[in-house]
Design a protein around this motif. Structure first.
Motif, PDB file in Angstrom:
ATOM      1  N   ASP A 102      -5.836   3.613   2.635  1.00 56.21           N
ATOM      2  CA  ASP A 102      -5.822   3.130   1.255  1.00 56.21           C
ATOM      3  C   ASP A 102      -6.061   1.623   1.213  1.00 56.21           C
ATOM      4  N   THR A 113       0.835  -1.189   0.000  1.00 54.42           N
ATOM      5  CA  THR A 113       0.000   0.000   0.000  1.00 54.42           C
ATOM      6  C   THR A 113       0.879   1.251   0.000  1.00 54.42           C
ATOM      7  N   LYS A 120      -9.407  -0.237  -0.257  1.00 48.96           N
ATOM      8  CA  LYS A 120      -9.140  -0.986  -1.486  1.00 48.96           C
ATOM      9  C   LYS A 120      -9.366  -2.484  -1.312  1.00 48.96           C
TER      10      LYS A 120
END
Length: 299
Positions: free
Chosen positions: A290, A280, A294
């Protein structure tokens, strides 16, 4: 809402998300950014369990979570002390012999160190003298001073933060009410660190790791973040396939090996990234947020 590695479209599974703290959830300024806070809360609102799984002592983790108004189960001292819903789930301690042999080696080197116990953190009374000795030497690499962990690890905790001091390590080791989960050693001299590691490896059934370039941590062989993840997953009835581990250091590798999905931070060393499934963003780019959006919340 489903992650690409766990679910088919339309399915929902409760997941366990295990977050390292320093270098991962915390930025280089040792703060949890609003983006990460929001992502953690969004994951919790979606029904997932978010666990703080850190090398820090449980007291330190809880103080940090309280500061940001976050409520999470905790795995402290590298997963050797696991708590959920106000209950101690598991405490993995070093044996009497392991404690004695480890203490012998660390005292031989006369370095600053901390002992993480069921009664808080204990330190030698001459911690400052030990630290000053190495700081006044010419053996500390210049890059260490720039490391985001340097100030935190070299700062001297006071008694208001729960630190306890001892005159003699033997007095602490003889206290039958105290169990030791972890030795934390500050090794700012690389040659001293190498020498210490070589001697510590002779102690049977210990797990030795690091959480920065200039420290060494010793636990029982069963005391690691991988076991901490397993204990929490079992408590909540979550399969290991439905677990996520996010970290940046060598002490995170055991949970990487256990988790259904392991995520290395962008600021992690290459060796850590090589042990992960995906990578990440960095801790200063809100890599935790994130990753959660995701790979867990699918946004």
């Amino acid at each position: 809402m489903c992650s690409m590695f766990l679910c088919k479209k339309g399915e929902t599974h409760m997941k366990l998300i295990c977050l390292d703290m320093d270098g991962t959830t915390l930025s280089s300024k040792n703060e949890i950014n609003p983006e990460n806070i929001k992502a953690i809360r969004d994951a919790q609102k979606a029904g997932h369990i978010v666990m703080a799984l850190s090398g820090r002592a449980p007291e330190s983790i809880n103080a940090l979570l309280y500061k940001y108004n976050l409520e999470c189960p905790v795995g402290g001292s590298n997963g050797t002390a696991v708590f959920a819903e106000g209950k101690l789930l598991e405490l993995t301690s070093l044996t009497t012999e392991q404690n004695q042999l480890t203490a012998l080696e660390v005292e031989k080197e006369y370095i600053p160190y901390k002992i993480y116990t069921n009664k808080g953190i204990f330190m030698p009374k001459d911690w400052s003298k030990r630290l000053d000795k190495v700081l006044s030497s010419s053996f500390i690499p210049a890059e260490y001073y720039k490391n985001e962990n340097f100030e935190r690890m070299t700062r001297i905790p006071d008694e208001s933060e729960g630190a306890h001091y001892f005159d003699s390590i033997h007095t602490l080791l003889e206290d039958r009410e105290v169990t030791i989960q972890k030795f934390f050693m500050l090794t700012l001299d690389p040659k001293q660190k190498d020498r210490l590691l070589e001697n510590l490896r002779d102690i049977n059934d210990t797990y030795i790791t690091t959480s920065s370039p200039f420290n060494v941590e010793v636990m029982n062989i069963n005391g690691n973040k991988g076991n901490g993840l397993k204990v929490m997953a079992k408590y909540y009835g979550i399969s290991l396939e439905d677990t996520v581990a996010i970290g940046d250091q060598f002490n995170d590798i055991p949970m990487f090996k256990v988790a259904g999905l392991s995520i290395a931070m962008g600021n992690a060393e290459k060796e850590i990234k090589d042990e992960s499934d995906v990578i990440t963003l960095t801790n200063d780019e809100n890599g935790v947020a994130d990753a959660i959006y995701k790979y867990v919340l699918d946004k």
